[in-house]
Design a protein around this motif. Structure first.
Motif, PDB file in Angstrom:
ATOM      1  N   ARG A 181     -84.754  12.761  23.588  1.00  0.00           N
ATOM      2  CA  ARG A 181     -85.900  11.907  23.926  1.00  0.00           C
ATOM      3  C   ARG A 181     -86.718  12.455  25.090  1.00  0.00           C
ATOM      4  NH1 ARG A 181     -82.851   6.958  27.096  1.00  0.00           N
ATOM      5  NH2 ARG A 181     -81.394   8.286  28.214  1.00  0.00           N
ATOM      6  N   LEU A 194     -69.545  12.110  16.712  1.00  0.00           N
ATOM      7  CA  LEU A 194     -68.311  12.124  17.506  1.00  0.00           C
ATOM      8  C   LEU A 194     -67.850  10.718  17.819  1.00  0.00           C
ATOM      9  CD1 LEU A 194     -69.112  14.833  20.216  1.00  0.00           C
ATOM     10  CD2 LEU A 194     -67.653  15.054  18.198  1.00  0.00           C
ATOM     11  N   GLY A 238     -73.663  12.101  31.351  1.00  0.00           N
ATOM     12  CA  GLY A 238     -74.162  13.441  31.696  1.00  0.00           C
ATOM     13  C   GLY A 238     -73.148  14.264  32.471  1.00  0.00           C
ATOM     14  N   LYS A 283     -85.945  17.717  29.884  1.00  0.00           N
ATOM     15  CA  LYS A 283     -84.501  17.972  29.905  1.00  0.00           C
ATOM     16  C   LYS A 283     -84.126  18.979  28.813  1.00  0.00           C
ATOM     17  CE  LYS A 283     -81.616  14.222  31.613  1.00  0.00           C
ATOM     18  NZ  LYS A 283     -80.730  13.142  31.207  1.00  0.00           N
ATOM     19  N   SER A 294     -65.731  12.635  29.954  1.00  0.00           N
ATOM     20  CA  SER A 294     -67.136  12.656  30.379  1.00  0.00           C
ATOM     21  C   SER A 294     -67.608  11.228  30.599  1.00  0.00           C
ATOM     22  CB  SER A 294     -68.013  13.299  29.297  1.00  0.00           C
ATOM     23  OG  SER A 294     -68.139  12.420  28.197  1.00  0.00           O
ATOM     24  N   ASP A 351     -61.159  13.154  18.273  1.00  0.00           N
ATOM     25  CA  ASP A 351     -60.886  12.118  17.293  1.00  0.00           C
ATOM     26  C   ASP A 351     -61.957  12.287  16.230  1.00  0.00           C
ATOM     27  OD1 ASP A 351     -61.797  11.130  19.987  1.00  0.00           O
ATOM     28  OD2 ASP A 351     -62.544   9.423  18.870  1.00  0.00           O
ATOM     29  N   SER A 398     -79.381  17.210  25.213  1.00  0.00           N
ATOM     30  CA  SER A 398     -79.415  17.188  26.684  1.00  0.00           C
ATOM     31  C   SER A 398     -78.185  16.531  27.291  1.00  0.00           C
ATOM     32  CB  SER A 398     -80.665  16.433  27.158  1.00  0.00           C
ATOM     33  OG  SER A 398     -80.644  15.131  26.596  1.00  0.00           O
ATOM     34  N   GLY A 399     -77.324  15.950  26.473  1.00  0.00           N
ATOM     35  CA  GLY A 399     -76.133  15.270  26.997  1.00  0.00           C
ATOM     36  C   GLY A 399     -75.028  16.263  27.331  1.00  0.00           C
ATOM     37  N   PHE A 400     -73.951  15.743  27.914  1.00  0.00           N
ATOM     38  CA  PHE A 400     -72.867  16.622  28.355  1.00  0.00           C
ATOM     39  C   PHE A 400     -72.273  17.403  27.179  1.00  0.00           C
ATOM     40  CE2 PHE A 400     -68.537  17.673  29.478  1.00  0.00           C
ATOM     41  CZ  PHE A 400     -68.755  18.340  30.673  1.00  0.00           C
ATOM     42  N   THR A 401     -71.912  16.724  26.110  1.00  0.00           N
ATOM     43  CA  THR A 401     -71.306  17.408  24.956  1.00  0.00           C
ATOM     44  C   THR A 401     -72.363  18.181  24.171  1.00  0.00           C
ATOM     45  OG1 THR A 401     -69.931  15.416  24.846  1.00  0.00           O
ATOM     46  CG2 THR A 401     -69.607  17.039  23.121  1.00  0.00           C
ATOM     47  N   GLY A 447     -61.431  17.171  24.613  1.00  0.00           N
ATOM     48  CA  GLY A 447     -62.594  16.276  24.506  1.00  0.00           C
ATOM     49  C   GLY A 447     -63.939  16.957  24.458  1.00  0.00           C
ATOM     50  N   SER A 499     -83.967   7.085  19.925  1.00  0.00           N
ATOM     51  CA  SER A 499     -82.927   6.390  19.149  1.00  0.00           C
ATOM     52  C   SER A 499     -83.359   5.047  18.600  1.00  0.00           C
ATOM     53  CB  SER A 499     -81.729   6.090  20.039  1.00  0.00           C
ATOM     54  OG  SER A 499     -81.030   7.228  20.296  1.00  0.00           O
ATOM     55  N   SER A 508     -68.749   4.757  26.369  1.00  0.00           N
ATOM     56  CA  SER A 508     -68.440   4.257  25.023  1.00  0.00           C
ATOM     57  C   SER A 508     -67.209   3.359  25.052  1.00  0.00           C
ATOM     58  CB  SER A 508     -68.200   5.426  24.056  1.00  0.00           C
ATOM     59  OG  SER A 508     -69.349   6.231  23.987  1.00  0.00           O
TER      60      SER A 508
HETATM   61  N1  LIG Z   1     -64.691  12.103  19.478  1.00  0.00           N
HETATM   62  C1  LIG Z   1     -64.506  12.832  20.539  1.00  0.00           C
HETATM   63  O1  LIG Z   1     -63.515  13.522  20.632  1.00  0.00           O
HETATM   64  C2  LIG Z   1     -65.567  12.825  21.603  1.00  0.00           C
HETATM   65  C3  LIG Z   1     -65.602  13.815  22.552  1.00  0.00           C
HETATM   66  C4  LIG Z   1     -66.661  13.843  23.463  1.00  0.00           C
HETATM   67  C5  LIG Z   1     -67.633  12.854  23.418  1.00  0.00           C
HETATM   68  N2  LIG Z   1     -67.548  11.871  22.488  1.00  0.00           N
HETATM   69  C6  LIG Z   1     -68.595  10.824  22.378  1.00  0.00           C
HETATM   70  O2  LIG Z   1     -69.850  11.487  22.317  1.00  0.00           O
HETATM   71  C7  LIG Z   1     -70.845  10.662  22.927  1.00  0.00           C
HETATM   72  C8  LIG Z   1     -71.622  11.497  23.945  1.00  0.00           C
HETATM   73  O3  LIG Z   1     -70.814  11.797  25.066  1.00  0.00           O
HETATM   74  P1  LIG Z   1     -71.454  12.641  26.269  1.00  0.00           P
HETATM   75  O4  LIG Z   1     -70.458  12.673  27.355  1.00  0.00           O
HETATM   76  O5  LIG Z   1     -72.029  13.902  25.751  1.00  0.00           O
HETATM   77  O6  LIG Z   1     -72.657  11.628  26.682  1.00  0.00           O
HETATM   78  P2  LIG Z   1     -73.917  11.845  27.643  1.00  0.00           P
HETATM   79  O7  LIG Z   1     -73.744  13.040  28.487  1.00  0.00           O
HETATM   80  O8  LIG Z   1     -74.163  10.532  28.290  1.00  0.00           O
HETATM   81  O9  LIG Z   1     -75.104  12.147  26.608  1.00  0.00           O
HETATM   82  C9  LIG Z   1     -75.711  11.149  25.851  1.00  0.00           C
HETATM   83  C10 LIG Z   1     -76.944  11.700  25.161  1.00  0.00           C
HETATM   84  O10 LIG Z   1     -77.599  10.596  24.519  1.00  0.00           O
HETATM   85  C11 LIG Z   1     -78.981  10.698  24.797  1.00  0.00           C
HETATM   86  N3  LIG Z   1     -79.674   9.412  24.673  1.00  0.00           N
HETATM   87  C12 LIG Z   1     -79.372   8.268  25.333  1.00  0.00           C
HETATM   88  N4  LIG Z   1     -80.263   7.320  24.964  1.00  0.00           N
HETATM   89  C13 LIG Z   1     -81.106   7.879  24.063  1.00  0.00           C
HETATM   90  C14 LIG Z   1     -82.231   7.407  23.333  1.00  0.00           C
HETATM   91  N5  LIG Z   1     -82.682   6.158  23.449  1.00  0.00           N
HETATM   92  N6  LIG Z   1     -82.854   8.263  22.477  1.00  0.00           N
HETATM   93  C15 LIG Z   1     -82.417   9.537  22.363  1.00  0.00           C
HETATM   94  N7  LIG Z   1     -81.366  10.042  23.038  1.00  0.00           N
HETATM   95  C16 LIG Z   1     -80.728   9.214  23.889  1.00  0.00           C
HETATM   96  C17 LIG Z   1     -79.028  11.237  26.208  1.00  0.00           C
HETATM   97  O11 LIG Z   1     -80.333  11.728  26.447  1.00  0.00           O
HETATM   98  P3  LIG Z   1     -80.886  11.956  27.957  1.00  0.00           P
HETATM   99  O12 LIG Z   1     -80.273  13.269  28.398  1.00  0.00           O
HETATM  100  O13 LIG Z   1     -82.339  12.035  27.757  1.00  0.00           O
HETATM  101  O14 LIG Z   1     -80.403  10.811  28.790  1.00  0.00           O
HETATM  102  C18 LIG Z   1     -77.970  12.332  26.098  1.00  0.00           C
HETATM  103  O15 LIG Z   1     -78.512  13.470  25.456  1.00  0.00           O
HETATM  104  C19 LIG Z   1     -70.098   9.466  23.519  1.00  0.00           C
HETATM  105  O16 LIG Z   1     -70.210   8.379  22.621  1.00  0.00           O
HETATM  106  C20 LIG Z   1     -68.663   9.924  23.587  1.00  0.00           C
HETATM  107  O17 LIG Z   1     -67.726   8.860  23.493  1.00  0.00           O
HETATM  108  C21 LIG Z   1     -66.534  11.834  21.585  1.00  0.00           C
END
Ligand SMILES: NC(=O)c1ccc[n+]([C@@H]2O[C@H](COP(=O)([O-])OP(=O)(O)OC[C@H]3O[C@@H](n4cnc5c(N)ncnc54)[C@H](OP(=O)(O)O)[C@@H]3O)[C@@H](O)[C@H]2O)c1
Length: 406
Positions: A46, A111, A313, A50, A181, A143, A19-22, A353, A67, A187
């Protein structure tokens, strides 16, 4: 956990954090490219409502867990061969999941760019993962795949053409277009907050061999001030992912048995051009990064930044992802004959990203699920676990290419 036992599991891949952005972009990619029935996969998170909105009318099973509820995670990970997780900040939400995968022999990719957390996970669960057969691979996005697989590719070319390992590889970003994002910003802020509470962490982060178990080499601290690089005939400023990527490449060298050489050197930077404009660009990156780090580490200014930057998100629009790209140049030095130096480029056809990252982590999960990889249980890097598999998969399927510049 034997290969046969793993094969009996219901799913090849579960996308955790769908359900998150990525996570949403990963779901769209897997459904579009692999939704024809040859891949058995599910989405998990969770919040069932969503997840239903993510899945829509598509026929994708939905699973729920939390989590911080280890029992729910233990049940989840035993249903699949691979967990692909985009739930971050990983130091906040990811530790119990890694523990569950290590315990139950479930392969895992993520990631994260949180190197202190990776170090903690490796130290805590390496033996368990070796015993259970779980292959845990962090950093399967922008990365650190372009860095880690780029170096793996260039070292293979150096061996194939000249029978030696390159003694030094330089990675320089040439061009990219994309955005951040809210999850990534969260993070980064979480790391700055931790560093402000415990300054000894910053010293650990500065260790160039933070992720190595034993092997050390010739590299020193990351270079933060601008300099003119004769090899590229351009000014170079710091690259914000260098502190993660360089540690991953050095760990790969260790895990690959030191094939890059005991004294192999590796560094990263951003090319900003020639002349005064290039110098100002390189200086601007350094000042901008320092300013962001300073603002993010103090509670009051951090709250201010959080108000104006994307929230969890949120992130670049589909058009911005579609119109995004990246191009990196790597230069490898032959140990004693300059005429045998090699140059390679790594290119991506989406923003680094999210558009490209989603494809890179999805192909990593597919490699873990379906390819014949040369590794057993343990904590691996992308290159050490699936270097050859990704060199085939990424250009063929994900628009990420690795090529020698002749
Ligand atoms: N390495 C790279 O190149 C790269 C690129 C992109 C992203 N990232 C990393 O990827 C991660 C995600 O980024 P994003 O922008 O996609 O984040 P985001 O949109 O905030 O999504 C986070 C996800 O985590 C879930 N979550 C949060 N608390 C939880 C819990 N207690 N139990 C289960 N699920 C839970 C959220 O669920 P809900 O929807 O229910 O809130 C959502 O699905 C970050 O750490 C970011 O730094 C790395």
């Amino acid at each position: 956990m034997t290969v046969a036992e793993k094969a009996d599991r219901t799913y090849d891949i579960i996308v955790w954090g769908a359900s998150g952005f990525t996570g949403r972009i990963v779901v769209d990619y897997l459904h579009r490219e692999y939704g024809n029935g040859n891949l058995s996969w599910a989405v998990a998170g969770r919040n069932p409502a969503k997840l239903e909105s993510v899945v829509g009318s598509r026929d994708i099973p939905i699973l729920t867990a939390d989590s911080h509820d280890s029992e729910s995670l233990n049940q989840l990970v035993q249903q699949t061969r691979v967990i692909l997780t985009t739930v971050g900040p990983y130091a906040r939400y990811g530790s119990e999941l890694v523990a569950a995968c290590a315990e139950h022999g479930t392969d895992y990719c993520d990631l994260t760019g949180e190197s202190l957390w990776m170090r903690e996970m490796i130290t805590a669960h390496q033996d368990t993962a070796r015993d259970s057969g779980a292959r845990i691979v962090h950093t399967c996005g922008f990365d650190s795949i372009p860095s880690d697989i780029g170096v793996y590719f260039l070292q293979k070319e150096m061996q194939a053409r000249h029978g030696v390992a390159a003694r030094h590889i330089k990675y320089r970003t040439k061009a990219f277009k994309g955005g951040f994002s809210g999850g990534t910003i969260d993070s980064m802020m979480a790391m700055m907050e931790a560093g402000q509470k415990d300054p000894t962490l910053l010293k650990k982060l500065a260790n160039p061999y933070l992720l190595n178990d034993n092997m050390r080499g010739a590299d020193g601290p990351d270079r933060l001030s601008p300099y003119f690089d004769e090899d590229f005939n351009a000014w170079v400023g710091p690259f914000m992912m260098a502190a993660i990527n360089t540690r991953v490449v050095r760990r790969s060298n260790e895990l690959l048995g030191g094939v890059y050489g005991e004294n192999f050197r590796y560094d990263e930077g951003s090319l900003t051009g020639t002349g005064p404009k290039g110098f100002l660009g390189a200086t601007g990156i350094g000042v901008g990064s320092g300013l962001f780090a300073g603002l993010a580490s103090l509670p009051i200014t951090r709250r201010g930044l959080q108000k104006v930057l994307p929230k969890p998100g949120e992130g670049p629009t589909p058009e911005q992802q579609e119109n995004g790209y990246f191009e990196i140049e790597l230069r490898a030095k032959h140990p004693d004959d300059e005429s045998k130096n090699l140059v390679a480029n790594v290119k991506g056809d989406r923003d680094p990203g999210y558009g490209s990252t989603a494809k890179m982590i999805a192909e990593s999960a597919l490699a873990l699920a379906h390819d014949d990889l040369p590794v057993a249980g343990g904590f691996w890097t992308p290159a050490s676990a699936m270097g050859d598999a990704l060199l085939e998969r990424l250009p063929a399927n994900a628009g990420v290419t690795f090529a020698i510049v002749e």
